[in-house]
Design a protein around this motif. Structure first.
Motif, short mmCIF file in Angstrom:
data_model
loop_
_atom_site.label_atom_id
_atom_site.label_comp_id
_atom_site.label_asym_id
_atom_site.label_seq_id
_atom_site.Cartn_x
_atom_site.Cartn_y
_atom_site.Cartn_z
N GLU A 36 0.82 -1.22 0.00
CA GLU A 36 0.00 0.00 0.00
C GLU A 36 0.84 1.27 0.00
O GLU A 36 0.32 2.37 -0.13
N ARG A 38 3.89 4.09 1.38
CA ARG A 38 4.15 4.88 2.60
C ARG A 38 2.92 5.71 2.91
O ARG A 38 2.35 6.34 2.04
N LYS A 39 2.54 5.73 4.17
CA LYS A 39 1.39 6.50 4.63
C LYS A 39 1.83 7.91 5.03
O LYS A 39 2.97 8.12 5.41
N SER A 63 4.52 8.39 -1.82
CA SER A 63 3.41 7.50 -1.50
C SER A 63 3.73 6.05 -1.92
O SER A 63 2.93 5.16 -1.67
#
Length: 157
Positions: A36, A38-39, A63
């Protein structure tokens, strides 16, 4: 140009699926990055004169899964320089030398397949997509019962 000797990126890239896993070079291990990405927000832009295209690229890159490692290794300046050079390389009539620099950044930051392998990074399988693909594969595969039935009926040869 000197001949012979080893070079930092000579030879094939490491393979996490190699059959032989007892090489000393494999002891470093592999890092699995989250599928998913990097947050959170990207870090502050570290260079001067941020251009709109650079900001778009900067947000996109931070991201990605590789950004987890860039953050851990504090590679803000390397990523920013890559963004700047990439934005320049997108322009018409960009030099071949500039395109080579961009390619080197792609590899060193793990944004290319070769770069991922050389950094010993792999991206975790997206579990939902993985299960979906397993179901598709199972639906296409004939059952062992149907294969045995063909042989049992004498149609198999």
């Amino acid at each position: 140009m000197p001949r012979g000797g080893s070079r930092p990126v000579s030879g094939p890239a490491p393979d996490p699926n190699a059959l032989r896993r007892d090489r000393p070079s494999d002891q470093a291990g592999w890092t699995t990055l989250p599928a998913e990405g990097r947050k959170g927000d990207p870090p502050d832009w570290p260079l001067i004169d941020l251009q709109p295209r650079e900001w778009d690229l900067w947000r996109d890159l931070w991201s990605r899964p590789q950004a987890v490692m860039w953050e851990q290794l504090d590679q803000r300046y390397e990523v920013a320089m890559f963004v700047r050079k990439l934005a320049e390389a997108e322009l018409p009539k960009a030099s071949v030398e500039l395109q080579k620099v961009v390619r080197q950044y792609l590899d060193s930051l793990g944004l290319s397949v070769q770069g991922m392998l050389r950094n010993r990074w792999r991206i975790a399988m997206d579990e939902v997509a993985g299960k979906r693909e397993e179901r598709r594969s199972a639906a296409r595969r004939p059952s062992s019962r149907s294969r045995l039935k063909v042989v049992a009926d004498g149609d198999g040869g």
